[in-house]
Design an enzyme around this catalytic site. Sequence first.
Site, PDB file in Angstrom:
ATOM      1  N   GLY A  37       0.842  -1.266  -0.107  1.00 52.83           N
ATOM      2  CA  GLY A  37       0.072  -0.101   0.002  1.00 52.83           C
ATOM      3  C   GLY A  37       0.741   1.401   0.042  1.00 52.83           C
ATOM      4  O   GLY A  37       2.210   1.259   0.295  1.00 52.83           O
ATOM      5  N   LYS A  59       8.293  -0.707   5.411  1.00 58.49           N
ATOM      6  CA  LYS A  59       7.836   0.528   4.914  1.00 58.49           C
ATOM      7  C   LYS A  59       9.043   1.326   4.480  1.00 58.49           C
ATOM      8  O   LYS A  59       9.909   1.526   5.063  1.00 58.49           O
ATOM      9  CB  LYS A  59       7.196   1.322   5.923  1.00 58.49           C
ATOM     10  CG  LYS A  59       6.547   2.600   5.656  1.00 58.49           C
ATOM     11  CD  LYS A  59       5.822   3.560   6.840  1.00 58.49           C
ATOM     12  CE  LYS A  59       4.653   2.734   7.338  1.00 58.49           C
ATOM     13  NZ  LYS A  59       4.037   3.631   8.202  1.00 58.49           N
ATOM     14  N   ASP A 167      -5.260   7.669  16.236  1.00 54.23           N
ATOM     15  CA  ASP A 167      -5.581   7.697  14.507  1.00 54.23           C
ATOM     16  C   ASP A 167      -6.297   6.355  14.323  1.00 54.23           C
ATOM     17  O   ASP A 167      -6.014   5.800  13.282  1.00 54.23           O
ATOM     18  CB  ASP A 167      -4.353   7.892  13.624  1.00 54.23           C
ATOM     19  CG  ASP A 167      -4.713   8.188  12.211  1.00 54.23           C
ATOM     20  OD1 ASP A 167      -5.956   8.601  11.974  1.00 54.23           O
ATOM     21  OD2 ASP A 167      -3.958   8.007  11.366  1.00 54.23           O
TER      22      ASP A 167
END
Length: 231
Positions: A37, A59, A167
Amino acid sequence: MEEMTCPVTGCMIWSPIIKNEKFSRYLSDFRELNLLGKGAFGCAYKCQHKIDQNFYAIKMVPIGGLNKMSFETVIKEVHAMCKLEHSNVVRYYTSWVEPPTFGISEESSSQQPDVPHLYIQMELCERSIEDLLREDGKLDKKTYWKIVMGIMQGLEYLHGKGFIHGDLLPCNVFLLHNGEAKLGDFGLAKSFDAEHEMKDLKAAKDITVEMLRAIDPNLKNDLNKTVKKIF
């Protein structure tokens, strides 16, 4: 080792060099398999370690291209993750800085070539609650409760360690193949306080209510009553 200055922090960082050629830990240690993603700060890839043969999520964040606030958000995620170890929290393994890699995939080839990148090696979770609801559209009662309890246990641990997630969204709650839920994406994590604890709990409730839409209509009323009791 080559010494270089981080364009954001001004700190000196080191980049390994072998025989005057830049050495990539990412290319040396991992096989990049596919893109997981894209986010606001970078991309995440599914990779296999060449020695232990296990699969990980890595990441890749171009830290030289971030402003100070964005850079602090990325570093905050690393600082939070390295202190956490729980079955309902995405596990952090390690992180390092090196120049970007190219030619592995179309996405990684488009990374900014002239800035250092932060690589974060994490536990692989290929799906999120958002993916589950979008792709499957259906959710049985057993899976629903397993996810809800996973979220609550993860939050209880997180708050007990002095952190607020900040979040909590369906896209930031990840799922293993066995349906176990794991909290991830700690870029907005902050020190614990009562006000933000309530925001975390409200966000968790919103997720559970959203999942109710994928439940058998005959079960919704009973489940909704139970959810209200939990929160």
